[in-house]
Design a protein around this motif. Structure first.
Motif, PDB file in Angstrom:
ATOM      1  N   TRP A 166     127.945  52.192  14.911  1.00  0.00           N
ATOM      2  CA  TRP A 166     126.757  52.382  15.079  1.00  0.00           C
ATOM      3  C   TRP A 166     126.343  52.150  16.311  1.00  0.00           C
ATOM      4  CZ3 TRP A 166     122.184  48.538  14.824  1.00  0.00           C
ATOM      5  CH2 TRP A 166     121.726  49.061  14.542  1.00  0.00           C
ATOM      6  N   ILE A 167     126.373  50.392  16.450  1.00  0.00           N
ATOM      7  CA  ILE A 167     126.095  50.358  18.278  1.00  0.00           C
ATOM      8  C   ILE A 167     126.749  51.155  19.041  1.00  0.00           C
ATOM      9  CG2 ILE A 167     126.420  49.200  19.357  1.00  0.00           C
ATOM     10  CD1 ILE A 167     126.442  46.646  17.808  1.00  0.00           C
ATOM     11  N   CYS A 183     127.427  54.761  18.863  1.00  0.00           N
ATOM     12  CA  CYS A 183     126.139  55.561  18.769  1.00  0.00           C
ATOM     13  C   CYS A 183     124.569  55.654  19.647  1.00  0.00           C
ATOM     14  CB  CYS A 183     126.468  56.009  17.229  1.00  0.00           C
ATOM     15  SG  CYS A 183     127.875  56.800  16.388  1.00  0.00           S
ATOM     16  N   LYS A 184     124.614  54.546  19.024  1.00  0.00           N
ATOM     17  CA  LYS A 184     122.954  54.023  19.775  1.00  0.00           C
ATOM     18  C   LYS A 184     123.493  53.964  21.194  1.00  0.00           C
ATOM     19  CE  LYS A 184     119.230  50.695  18.694  1.00  0.00           C
ATOM     20  NZ  LYS A 184     118.939  49.600  18.764  1.00  0.00           N
ATOM     21  N   MET A 185     123.951  53.950  21.487  1.00  0.00           N
ATOM     22  CA  MET A 185     123.930  53.506  23.351  1.00  0.00           C
ATOM     23  C   MET A 185     124.618  55.170  24.210  1.00  0.00           C
ATOM     24  SD  MET A 185     126.433  49.946  23.747  1.00  0.00           S
ATOM     25  CE  MET A 185     127.277  50.308  24.626  1.00  0.00           C
ATOM     26  N   LYS A 213     123.494  57.654  22.400  1.00  0.00           N
ATOM     27  CA  LYS A 213     122.017  58.458  22.402  1.00  0.00           C
ATOM     28  C   LYS A 213     121.026  57.984  23.522  1.00  0.00           C
ATOM     29  CE  LYS A 213     118.123  59.825  19.513  1.00  0.00           C
ATOM     30  NZ  LYS A 213     117.860  59.006  17.558  1.00  0.00           N
ATOM     31  N   THR A 214     121.444  56.104  24.180  1.00  0.00           N
ATOM     32  CA  THR A 214     120.373  56.051  25.425  1.00  0.00           C
ATOM     33  C   THR A 214     120.966  56.436  26.041  1.00  0.00           C
ATOM     34  OG1 THR A 214     120.210  54.105  23.972  1.00  0.00           O
ATOM     35  CG2 THR A 214     118.926  54.351  26.121  1.00  0.00           C
TER      36      THR A 214
END
Length: 72
Positions: free
Chosen positions: A49-50, A52-54, A56-57
Motif C-alpha cells: 500500500w505504501i 503504491c501510494k509513493m 502515485k505521488t
C-alpha cells in the motif's frame, strides 16, 4: 525488496513448519508460527500500500514537471 521479503517469509514459513512437524511441537508453538505468518502477510500488505501510494505521488510530480517543461 518487496519481492525478496515475500520470498523470505515463504521460506521461513516452510522451514519453521517443517521443524515444528519434526519435533511434534505443542499447540502453543503452532500459535506463534501462525501469528508470525499473519503478521508477515499484514506487513507485506501495508508495504505494498505504501509503495503504491509513493508511486502515485511520483507519477503526479512527473506529470507536473512535464507540464511546466511544455509551457517553457
Amino acid at each position: 525488496m518487496l519481492i525478496t521479503l515475500i520470498g523470505v517469509i515463504i521460506w521461513f514459513s516452510i522451514e519453521i513448519s517443517l521443524h515444528l512437524i519434526s519435533i511434534n511441537a505443542a499447540t502453543r508453538m503452532w500459535g506463534v508460527f501462525y501469528g508470525g505468518v499473519v503478521g508477515g502477510v499484514i506487513g507485506i500488505a501495508v508495504s505494498w500500500w505504501i509503495y503504491c501510494k509513493m508511486q502515485k505521488t511520483n507519477d503526479e510530480m512527473i506529470k507536473q514537471i512535464e507540464e511546466i517543461s511544455k509551457e517553457q
